[in-house]
Each structure stands twice: as structure tokens, then as C-alpha cells.
Design an enzyme around this catalytic site. Structure first.
Site, PDB file in Angstrom:
ATOM      1  N   SER D 303       0.381  -0.984  -0.354  1.00 24.36           N
ATOM      2  CA  SER D 303      -0.453  -0.087  -0.383  1.00 24.36           C
ATOM      3  C   SER D 303       0.585   1.189  -0.333  1.00 24.36           C
ATOM      4  O   SER D 303       1.921   1.418   0.211  1.00 24.36           O
ATOM      5  CB  SER D 303      -0.285  -0.360   1.242  1.00 24.36           C
ATOM      6  OG  SER D 303      -1.452  -1.271   1.110  1.00 24.36           O
ATOM      7  N   HIS D 381      -6.904  -0.457   6.191  1.00 24.48           N
ATOM      8  CA  HIS D 381      -6.592  -1.409   6.310  1.00 24.48           C
ATOM      9  C   HIS D 381      -6.673  -1.678   8.481  1.00 24.48           C
ATOM     10  O   HIS D 381      -7.185  -2.806   8.487  1.00 24.48           O
ATOM     11  CB  HIS D 381      -5.124  -1.107   6.069  1.00 24.48           C
ATOM     12  CG  HIS D 381      -5.270  -1.631   4.645  1.00 24.48           C
ATOM     13  ND1 HIS D 381      -6.303  -2.721   3.787  1.00 24.48           N
ATOM     14  CD2 HIS D 381      -4.474  -0.578   3.812  1.00 24.48           C
ATOM     15  CE1 HIS D 381      -5.943  -2.397   2.717  1.00 24.48           C
ATOM     16  NE2 HIS D 381      -5.178  -1.427   2.475  1.00 24.48           N
TER      17      HIS D 381
END
Lengths: 454, 454, 454, 454
Positions: D303, D381
């Protein structure tokens, strides 16, 4: 647009044509073998696809309107009028002897090919042609026993079907309660081994989480299955069929299963007799199940022993030379003549001890003229490279099971790592792959013989 | 379970085997034509399906590792070592002469059949075998021009492919912007008539509401199209290709269309050359479109005229005997030698008046040795029973169109009610079906000739 | 990956969880309404999706283990404990009076919303949650008659279901003999109007070429149909149900049909009572059929008249004030009290002449408190904008048909061009759309009344 | 019949209606906010489904013809004219105070509900209504920054969308090179994280055997994906994005992979902003991949760290209070101001040693006003219950990566066994789950602070 829509369309068109033609026919031109032959000759003479298709439809139409006798006459005509032209063979051979080149060789080959092969190829071009040819061969097969000279015609059908039903063209599909009713009703209809009584019975076979069913389909036959196999996922090798087909639905679930048991394999198309799909089907299903359930370790059949009772009878009557059986053993077999013997309290253990070694001998040692197992089920599985694993006493207590196979059920194991080896040994040396327990039974059968000798 | 899952599985297995084998090979055993021949012999000698498949894989593997020269050697070996056994033919013929029964006839036929046919049939049993055989024939076709004796081998490929790619096994699918990218990229790759530049170009061709595209697929080739056709739905018979492939997206919509114009038909598999699908495709597409859009009345192509410019050149040089052309007309054709002639202000109308009658003559009267139209596109459509409807001046002004066909585009009409009749007349009498306007052009071509004579 | 695979997965996971939890529970923690309430409160208090899902599963699990009494207690708890907090409403209202801005308004709205709405929304997030909530409402509906205060809870279910079963989310699918057995067995189970006895009966209903069946499905309910309709394609408006459901399979074929007759509409989900799909279904099916068969001109129902016999009885007993009926007419009705009256030779014509005008009156003039037709089937179709077309004497001679509707069957016509107009007139003016023949019957009913008066 | 056929039909009908209406409109009635409001009022007043649908179409049609200013006026009208009726609230409250029963409570709730909610529900009934409402909210969202009072309108959209886009209604589909072009082009269009340049680039992303892509779809939006995720199957946790998106196609194959790395998650519908699907998507994809590839042990993201560079800048400028950073460390950060710093030979190691602890602090300790991680990707997340596993130096050396996140890429691990626990700890105690290596970096960040203090 979907294929089925199209097929509807095409068959609608065809049907309309048919109807038009029929009304025309009804006006005075009956279907006769002669007219059918003439139409076949026109088809063979035509050179274009356009007319080829309408001529093919006309051939199928005329054929459909013939009665059984007329069809037999047509098959004879296929043999005689659409066989090779012997004069042409003479000429081609003479030419080949003179020139001997590739072209002459090709001409000779062409002269030897029965024109009916080309006729069948052209008929196959019509929409639905494959399906109609399969139906036509059904009629042909029914005549073969009494009309053995038609075997040469059947040979051409089988040759072409072998090419058209190539396994690369077959599609494996899983069958379950989500499958269409039009396919499922065919399972009820075709199940050959253990009859499915009705839809509820079918559901009990298919729907439990520990059942699987797979079938092969061919694009030209649409939703008509060619062959299907029923599978039970179990915790060990099953020893009886009744527990499986009358299961109460309780199961440990597929996750807990270590074994996939093939308990019913049924060919669906009589017209495709002799075109072999079963071996491919089983091997693909093994792959499929391994992928879905990596825990599965054993792939095994639960198979009947058709013909064993007859063989045993002939053995008792001295018509079978091997194995030799002691008088005691022969005596113990007499219980089989008593109705309801399987409920007998006395003599049942002796019967079992006599029957099992003889069954092992029947399956592994009794061979046909080609050196392959006499029993057709054994021939199929052992020929595929399976191993004769276990013979189960009272494994099928249905009337049919007792009548045909003395109630025995057999497990053949498919072990991918030894399939090729087993197959080769059987093919080349005539040796059947067996488990230790079966080998023990075989030794017992041998010892009986020795007992007699001494 | 889906077929594709299964195919993945099988190819994964195959790939693993391949890799194992390769590492083995890499250890010292190179692929050679000899070893390939030996493996083919083992395959022919084997009797069981189990070993058959692994031997087939091995054959394909060895073949894949051969270079071009090695492959050529293998094809020669197919011709020589896997051709018929001449001694066996002698013997079979002698036996046939002695007995003359069906069995002897069958033996003779078997002796004449090249063993490579059985070899190819067995190779076809391997997973993916059909696909690999199609690729193999691609290699073979590339050698035919220089190695004409290999034609006998190709004949066996074509014979078997004709059987395996029977139209009853083909599946028609509509192709549009909802089709998978893996299929669509093949359209870009295979479009033969009017190149598709990229995905945007493809989208312009497929996506408008007045476009249709259909393709035939075969189960053994999965997502590989065999042939596809592009269709534009229009308000009348279109007279030029540029308006269609560079359409701006505005359209009256399919509801308003009266005409379906087939403007691109492309074969996708070089390895299937000579196996004809186009005729069936067009006829099925006509049915399909009629069902979807009952307003459609006319089904017509918009087709190029490849080879016309060359033929015209030979006519001008006196190498073509018919039709006779007046000096005036010949003079007017000289404009074609001027670069950019189509923008010329002077002489263009004369050129047009000279070219159109000659084109009509070229398409309808110029025949090949078999009495069929010389122009391959005309031969295909007229052979299918279409009618030569209209010849469009400056119908394709692309460089390719001007170079090959003097910029002409032709409409062939598919009228289901006359297809069979047209086909028969062409096949039996060599007469091409034409419209009134084409007949007028043909008369003009004839009058020119008379003009010369007088 | 397919949805069903996934759903299998998820339900497998859920099942495993459930089983684990159950064994835990079995160790000493019984399911009680109190524990269920506590779990619901935890769910409402949780803020994250992760825990939300496992809490939802826990709620459904506890609910499943409650008996009927426990579930009733839970519904009462939904009313009392998960209703709006009255103190919070007071406070929010005071705040709103002080500030009056949008935020205050929003707070007031939020305070008024019963927390059980949010509870249901969160439960709906669990895999399979929608399905379980539909089942939960089935239980709730069964209690509504005796526990009318639970209607406020049901209102929230209905409100949310209305949103979740939005017609834009419904999928229309054609049902035929190619549909999966798992869907078809639900048709057997749910058919409400004319019972389907077994699979053979189902096949007779679905399989003929002049039958159609369509159903609505919702993605969250998978293969569970919501509602289905059976259609017969006929050459004119059918006047009896027995000819249709006991058809012998002969038919002129769909191509010849001018009329689509809807002869069975069945809701499949009791838990979705009051969520209306039927109107959308019929209109979509009309579109669908028009597209498939452009020849269809008339779309009509063949519908029962449940409740007519009861209404007639009350009329005879003077409990219904209108229409007034002459003594002669009343006398002719007495035949209805004779068992087997429909086979009576005497009086049957008189009975018919009395019943038909009264039936027309019952369907078109008898209204409920909201000014809509009293008869529920009439209310549905006329409310959809259909026209009362024809009343068929002895249109349903089954025992049920005679008992409920004096054997009458009614045709309501769906004419897309007048649907909206008919609907508006009924809704705004209470006027039912009728055909000329029905208007004639209505006049006869009126004249009887006048006869009485004079 | 297929859904898409039906949708074609419906949209064709709708389009025709639209066109008819438009031509009518064009005759003199321009679309105005006033007329749109009037039509909305008619829709709210109508009681029947039949007219409801045509009124909805009319509303959408008028809206489509408004310009941006007209639409803004319509949104204001939604707020003012279709907000709750304050007089009705007063009255309902008075009634509630007097009676206090469930009915009065319900009336108060109904009075508080903004009528625009019912308006949106009715609009949603039109064919394609959901899609048009999503587009409408796109317009609304664009105005929210400048017209904050419209937030109350958006709240109603979001509330209803949350109900309609319930995860139980979402369908997970695998996306690959076999997916339709119409879906794939949307991936190119919507990819938000690492842009897909063209079809070739897309193919490189999707087609390799070690790539997977999944998307959520909703039945009312057809082939429009809601959100999709790209996955690479790798032999360990990947530490850089360039290796993945510019892969050369060589890979150990999915069988050898132990790790599934989510490297791109993109929302596709701006109009569904704030309706959360990502968490469900990732969890379903984990299940899906586990099923397909049982060897997978680690599920991890790769990410970006958007906003880190800005935060770092503010830290350097003293605008961020924590963590405290030593002068040495601050000095080492100056290299970031040098163009092309990542190729610098000197100071790069120091920069790395300074940046990594600060990044760990930024991701795990920097919180927003709700106590959740400041960084939006971390918030997503970690809020889902993932663990902050590793921060990769120079993990994204694209211009965008260097500009936004100093070239860092972060791995968040999804471990199903700890997801719920991690989520709860973050939600309740504000504690982020971290790996040992991240905790080490956090200690270094703390020591710097202490270093400053001492």
C-alpha cells in the site's frame, strides 16, 4: 443469441420442411427402401453443401417413415449398393501395379473405401444429423445378431463414431440437484446398475453433500449424456451397495472423506455401443475430485459381478475346467439352490468360504479368447489399469444382485501411479493386478485344486 | 466444475510432465526426428488408452523441440514410414482375389489406409491434441509449395480435420463488446479483409447498435474462433466500405434497418485451410438475424475484388482472350496507370464506363479450370448460391482496395429462396445468378466485343 | 470463482462456526430470549463490520434455537426494548424547538426511528442474513392475528423489505424443463392456485411448446423464486382451466397463438407478504412474450373467483344489501345447495342466468372500505390497470373451484395502451374497466333490482 | 430470455418514450427546476405503480436536461421543499404527547422523515433508477464543499444507498483476461492507485498465472463494478510495486506462492462515496484465494502512504508536535529537498534511518480527531483489523510515489485469526496492531524524542 435458441430455430425450420414434405408425400408417394436408396444416391452425387443438407434431411425423413422391415432392407442396401465397387478396385489395382506412385495408391485406397462412409459423413452435415445417425445405428445393432453380414456396415458406423466422439470433443459436467430436469430425467431413464425409482430416489442419490455425479456430453447431442458415474465420498472403502443407495442422509461430510467410491457407471447411448468413454471419464473424475477435495486418497469402485452365478453353475456342472474344486466345497455350494439362502443359519459360513476364493479365481484367472478377464466389469476396470482390491460377501442383497452375482460386490482401486503399469502387464502378460487379500483368496482356490489332486 | 478448470488441470499436469521430461532430456537426450519416429511407432503399437495418452504427449513434446528442418524430416517420415505397406497390399489383394468376401475386402481396405491416419487419430486423443495437430498442419502447409510430395500427407490431415470439424460440432456465438478480451484480441489478430488497428478501432466496429459479429467455435479449440463475420445493419444496400468501418456512430438503429451487410469474413486458423465453414456460417447468421430483427429483408455482402487489377492488366496486355475490348475502351483504361487517378477530373467517367462492364465480365464469365468463377471471393459467394447484385465504383478507396480491385466493391445477395437453385445452376451449367443491373453491364461488355468485330 | 462456490464456502464456514458454538452451548448455555436480547444489544453497540458479522451470526443462531414461545418473547422485546427511547424524543424535541436547524431536525428524526430498524439492517449484513430475516418475519406474521401490538414491529420489517426487494434488484428468469431441479421442486411446493401433483404433472404444465413460465428472483435469496406465473399460448381467450392443466399435449404451436393466458400466479415467500411483485412481473412478462412472439395480440388472465360462493350465500341470507335480487332469481340459486348441481339437467340454465350478472356485480361493484374491489383477485388485476373482460360459466369444475367460486373463471385483459388510464380511474373514481359483455351483465343485475322495486 | 435481453428491451422502451417526450418538449416546454419540482410532487402524490414508473422516467428526463445551475437549484429544492413539514411535526408531537401510543409514535416518526426519502425510493422503482440516482449523487457531491447545507440531502442519499447496496446483494466476480471488454475497460478507467495505461498494460496486470483480480457487482448496476482489487501471488511479502506492475511475466507460478499481495484497491463509483465495500471485498477474496490455493499462508497488502511527505514537511516546520526529532535527524531529512535525491550516494542511508521510524510513528501513532489513524490507507486497513507489518524503503519509485509518500510502500497483513481482536483494540483503545519490526522502528522514533529531551 444462444446455441439452444439457434437449435430451436433450425429444428423448427426443419420440422416445417418436414411437415410440408410430409403433406406432399401423403398425397401419394409412400416411403420405400427404393426411394430412400435413390435419395442416398442423389446425396452422394451432389457436390454442394446447400443441396447436401436438404437431401440429408430428406434421407432422414424417408428413413423415419420406414417400418422395421423397410429399415432392414435399407441396411442391406447399405451393404450391397453402397459397398466398394469391385470393378473399380480391379482397375485401381491394375493402375497401381503399373505406376505404383502415391496417386495410384491413393486411388486404390479410395476405391476400397465403401461409399457408405462418405454417405454417412454427408448425412452428418445435416442439422441434428449426428443424433439421427446414432438412432439409426440403434436399429442396426438390433439386427446384428440375426443378420451377421451387416457387421461390415456397423464397422463403418463405429469407425466414424469413434472419430466424431473423440474424447477431446467430450465435455465433462457435474450433475447435481441444480442440474436441469431435462438432463436429470435421463439419469433416471439410463441408470443401468442400480435402478433409480423416481425423482425422490434420484434426489437421495444426488443431493447429499457426500455424493457426486459426473457425465460426459458431446456438442452434437446437446443435453443427452453419453455416460455418467455416481460417486459416494466415504471414510473407508465401502463393502456394500445398500448402505449407499438407501443412505439416510447422515454423513460425516465430504471434508472428512478419504475415499471416493464409484458405485454406478452407466452408458446412456445404445447407438454408441463399442465407443469407449468410461476409462476417460473415470480418470477425469479422479482429477476433478482430487482438485476439489485434496484429502481424498483412495479412488475405488463398488462393482457388481454379473455372470458369476452362471459361471458357478457351469463349474458345478463340470462345464468349466478350471479351477478344480474339492467335493466338500462343491457340496457347500448346494445351499445356493435353497431359496432365501442368505438368511440361512447353517452352512452360510461354509458357503462364504467356498464362494470367495472361486470369485477371486473367476475375476482374476478366468479369461476370454483374447486373454482378457471373462467378466465384463472386471475386464473394463482391470483393462483401465485398476487393481482387484476386495471381494465383499453379501455386498448386494437385492434380488438382482443375488441372482447375477451371488450377492458379491467388488472393489477395484484406481491408483494413478500404477495404472499404466497394471494396464501394460494385463495387456502384454495377461496378469491381473491384485491386492494381498485377493492373492490370499487365489491361493485358497489353488489349494482346493491341489486337495483334489492328492 | 467447469471445463476450463479441467483443462487448466490437465494442461497443468501435462506441463508438469513436460517439465519433468524436459529436465530428463536436458540431461543428454536431444529431440531428433529418429526419436520422434520411434515414439510414433510405439504409439501405433500400443493398445491401451492409458499409455496412448502419455505416448501422444511425448510425441507432441518431441515435435515441439524440433527445429524447422527436423519437422520437415518428420513430415517426410510420415509420408514414407507411415504410408501403406506395399507388401501387405499385395498380400491382401491376393487374398481378396482368392476369397472375395467382405472380410477380405475389409482387409484390403485396411492395408491401403496409410497408418499415419491411425497415428493422427491416436494423437488426437491426448488432451489438447486437436489443437496441436492444427498447429502441426500449419507447419506442413508451409512446406507444400516446395515439397509437393507431402501433399499426400496433407490429404490425410484434411480428411480427418473434415471429420473432426464437422459443422454439427461447431458452435455459433455472437461477438460484441461484452465478449471476453481473450476472444476479442483474436479478432484483431485474424481480421483479414479490413485490418483492425487497435482496441479502439475494434470497439468502433463492434459496439454500435447497428453492428453484429458472429463466430464459429469448436469445443476442442476452446476460445479460438475458427471464422468470424462482421455485419452492418443498414437502411439499404451499402456501396462503400469506408462509410462502414469509419462510421461516426450515428445510426438509425437496428430497428430501422432493412438490410444486413456482411462486410468482413475472416478465417482464423491457417491450419484448417481447405476445411470450409463460411457457407454454414453465413446461413446460420442469416437465420439468427432474421429471428432477432424480423424487419430485415435483404442479406448482402460488401466484398472486395482481389485480383481484378491483375486480370485487367493481363487483358490490356492481350494475355486474356475474352472479352474482346474496343480500342477506345482500352485507351480509357490508361488512366489507371496515373498515380492518384481516382482524383483525376478528366477521363474518370470514361474509365468507370469501361471498368464496370469488364468487372461484371470478370466476376460472372471468367472461369477457372473447373468451370467455376476465377475470382476467389465470387467463387465462394456464388458457389454458396448467392446472386451477383451490384458492382460499386470507388467502393473501397483504401490503398489496398485500389491496388487489388481498382477500388471496386461488390454486393452478393443471399436470398434463401433461391440459394439452392443458384448453386445448382452454377454447379451443373456454369451459370452465375445475376441482377438486372449486372446483366446490363454484361451486355455492354458483349457489345464492346461486337463493336470490335464489326 | 462463482457466487455459488462462494456461498458454499461462506455457509460452510458459518456452519462450522455454528457447530463449534453449538457444542459450546450444549456444554451448559441454553438459548434464551434474554441472551438473544443481550446479543442484539451488543450488535447495536458494535461499530465495526468485522464483529458485526459474527454478532449477527450469533443472533441468528440463538434465534434458531428458541422455541415458538421464546420467539414470541423476542418479538415483544423488539417492540419494547428496541423501540424509540421516549426520553430521547423529549430531549430531541426540546432541542429542536430551541434551535430549529437541520441538525436538530435530523436528531429528532433519529430519535424517533425505532432502533430495531438499525438492528435489522445490521443483521442483514451477515452472509445469508436476508434469507434468515425473511424466515424470521414468517414467524412474526403467524403471531400478528393474536398479538396485534406486534404490527408496529412488522411495519419495520415491511419497510426494510420494501427497500431491499426493490424491483430494480429483481431478476426475471424463464422457467422450463431445462431449469434446475432445485428450482422446479419449489414450483411444485409453492403453486397456490391449481396444485401441481408431482414431477409428471409439472412436466405437463411446463414442457409443451405452447407453455411459458416466468419467475422473479433476488440475488440475496439465490435460487428461491419470489413469485412465478404460468402462461398458456392459445388461439383465443380460454374459458376453462381444466382444458389447460390437463392438456393432452396437442397444440397448434406457439407460432399460431394470438393470446397469452396467465393461468397461475403464485407468491412463493410467505415472509414477503405485502411486498408487491405481481404487477411488475406481469408487465415484464408481457414485454418478454411480445418480443419472442410478435403475433401475440391479447394478454389475458384465467383467474378464479375465491369468496364468491360465500358472498352469494350472504346475499341470499340478506346480509349483503346490494344488489337487490328478485324472488325468482333467488329461487333459482337454490340449486346450488344440491350436491352435484352442475350435472343437474333441470334449472341449470336458470342458475347460470342468475349467477353471471351477480358475479359481474360482485367483481365490478362490490367494494371494500378503501373503495377497491372486494374480491382480492379482482383487486389485484383491476388495480394493475387490467380490464374485466369475461366471466366463464363452469370454467373451473374442480371441487375447489366449485366450492369457492361456483365454478366461475374470469378473464382480465392486460392492454398496455389502457393500463395506466384504467388504473387511474379505479384509484381516483372507483370505476372498474369492463368489456361490453360484462357491462351487459351489470345492466341485467341492475334490472333485477328494478324488477324488485316495481 | 436473459436479463440483458430484457434490459435492452426496457431501455429500448424507455428510450423510445424519452424520445417521444423529448420531441414533445422540444415543441416548447423547456426543462426547468420548477417543472422538475412539480413532477416530483406528482410522483409523491401518485399511488400506483403504473403511473409511478412513468413519472419517475419523466423526473429523470427533466433532470438530465437541466444544466449545472438548474441541478443545484433542484438539490436546494430537495432540501427545502422535500424536507419535513414543521407544522406537521408540531401537530404529530402534540398528538404524541396526548396519546403516547405506538400509532402516535409512528406518526411522529413519519412526520420527521424527510419526504425526499420516499421520493428517492419511488425514483428507484423506475427501470435503471438506481443507476440514475447514483449519477445524481455524483452531481450533489460536487456541490457539497461549497453548499454545506446540502449535506442533509446527501445524508438521505447515503442512508438509502447503504440499504440498497447491502453487501448481501453484492456479487463477487473474478476478473481476468476472459472477462468481457466492457468490464475491463472500466478497470482501465477506474484504477486509482497505479494507473493502467492501455490494454497491453492491463493484460500484463491481469493475465499472468500469478495474478488475480476480483470485483464486486450489484444487480441494479449491471456490468459496472463497484470496487476491485488486484492481487499478486508471490513467494514472500513483496517490498516494491515496480517489480509487480512491470513484471516480465516470469513467475514461479501460483502453486509455489505462499503469499497473496493486494496491490491495488480502487473504488469505481464516485456516487457511492462513503458506502463501504472494501472490507467485505478483501475478506471474501481471502476466503476465495484460500479455497483455490490452499498453500497460501500470508495475505498482505502493498500500500502507498499518501500524505506522508506533507506530514513530514509540517513536522520539519514545527507544525506537528509529536514526535520530537533530534537536530541530526532533521538535518538528514534535508536531502529530500534535493531533486533526484534517491540516486544520491551520500546521505541516503542516513535519510533512510531517519525516515523509517518517523513513518512508523506517522502510521501507528498519528491520529485524527476520532482517535483513528491519520493516514487514510492505514485507517482503512487497520480499521479492518489488519496488522502494520513492514515499511519498505524505496518501495514505489514512481514520480507519484516519491512525491506523496517519499517512495515508501507499506505491508498490512490480514490474519483472519486476529482481525476481530485487532479491530476491537483499535476501536476501543486506539491501539494499532504492529509487527516486531515496526515496534522496533517505533522505539527508535521514541528514542529520538528522548535524545532531544536529554
Amino acid at each position: 443469441m444462444t446455441t439452444s435458441l439457434l437449435q430451436d430455430l433450425l429444428s423448427a425450420l426443419t420440422l416445417r420442411d418436414l411437415r410440408m414434405r410430409r403433406s406432399r408425400e401423403a398425397a401419394g408417394q409412400p416411403a420405400t427402401p427404393d426411394r430412400l436408396q435413390a435419395e442416398c444416391e442423389r446425396l452422394l452425387a451432389s457436390d454442394g453443401e446447400a443441396s447436401s443438407i436438404s437431401l440429408s434431411r430428406s434421407v432422414f425423413d424417408l428413413y423415419a417413415r420406414l417400418d422395421d422391415g423397410g429399415r432392414l432392407e435399407f441396411f442391406r442396401c447399405l451393404k450391397d449398393r453402397f459397398g466398394p465397387d469391385r470393378a473399380a478396385i480391379e482397375q485401381a489395382y491394375a493402375n497401381y501395379r503399373n505406376h505404383g506412385d502415391e496417386a495410384a495408391l491413393q486411388q486404390l485406397f479410395d476405391a476400397c473405401e465403401p461409399p457408405r462412409q462418405e454417405l454417412l459423413r454427408r448425412l452428418n452435415l445435416a442439422p441434428g444429423g449426428t443424433r439421427e445417425l446414432v438412432r439409426m445405428r440403434e436399429d442396426l445393432l438390433r439386427h446384428l445378431d440375426t443378420e451377421s453380414e451387416l457387421r461390415t456396415v456397423d464397422r463403418d458406423f463405429r469407425h466414424l463414431f469413434g472419430s466424431w466422439f473423440n474424447r477431446g470433443f467430450l465435455v465433462l459436467r457435474r450433475i447435481d440437484w441444480n442440474t436441469s430436469a431435462s438432463v436429470l430425467e435421463k439419469l433416471i431413464q439410463y441408470e443401468a446398475v442400480h435402478a433409480i425409482r423416481d425423482w425422490d430416489d434420484l434426489r437421495r442419490r444426488l443431493d447429499p453433500r457426500d455424493r457426486r455425479c459426473f457425465a460426459f456430453f458431446h456438442p452434437a447431442l446437446g443435453d443427452e449424456p453419453l455416460i455418467f458415474v455416481e460417486v459416494a465420498l466415504t471414510a473407508g472403502i465401502p463393502d456394500g451397495i445398500q448402505q449407499i443407495i438407501h443412505a439416510d442422509g447422515r454423513s460425516a461430510g465430504p471434508e472428512a472423506a478419504t475415499t471416493a467410491a464409484f458405485f454406478g457407471i452407466s452408458n446412456c447411448q445404445y447407438g454408441l455401443r463399442g465407443i469407449s468413454f468410461g476409462s476417460f471419464l473415470l480418470k477425469q473424475v479422479v482429477q476433478e475430485l482430487k482438485h476439489e477435495l485434496p484429502n481424498l486418497q483412495t479412488f475405488v469402485t463398488l462393482s457388481p459381478v454379473p455372470g458369476f452365478r452362471d459361471w458357478l453353475q457351469r463349474l458345478r456342472e463340470g462345464e468349466v475346467s478350471e479351477p478344480q474344486v474339492s467335493e466338500d466345497r462343491l457340496a457347500s455350494l448346494e445351499l445356493l439352490d435353497v431359496p432365501g439362502w442368505r438368511h440361512s443359519e447353517e452352512g452360510l459360513a461354509d458357503l462364504r468360504d467356498s464362494v470367495l476364493p472361486l470369485a477371486a479365481w473367476y475375476l482374476a484367472e478366468a479369461k476370454n479368447s483374447r486373454g482378457l478377464p471373462l467378466n465384463p466389469v472386471a475386464r473394463f476396470h482391470l483393462g483401465n489399469g485398476a487393481r482387484l482390491e476386495r471381494i465383499n460377501w453379501l455386498g448386494d442383497v437385492s434380488e438382482k444382485g443375488l441372482r447375477n452375482g451371488v450377492g458379491l460386490m467388488v472393489n477395484y482401486v484406481y491408483d494413478l501411479s500404477e495404472i499404466e503399469h497394471n494396464h501394460e502387464r494385463l495387456a502384454n502378460e495377461g496378469i491381473v493386478a491384485t491386492s494381498a487379500s485377493v492373492r490370499r483368496l487365489l491361493r485358497q482356490a489353488g489349494e482346493q485344486k491341489q486337495g483334489v489332486r492328492s
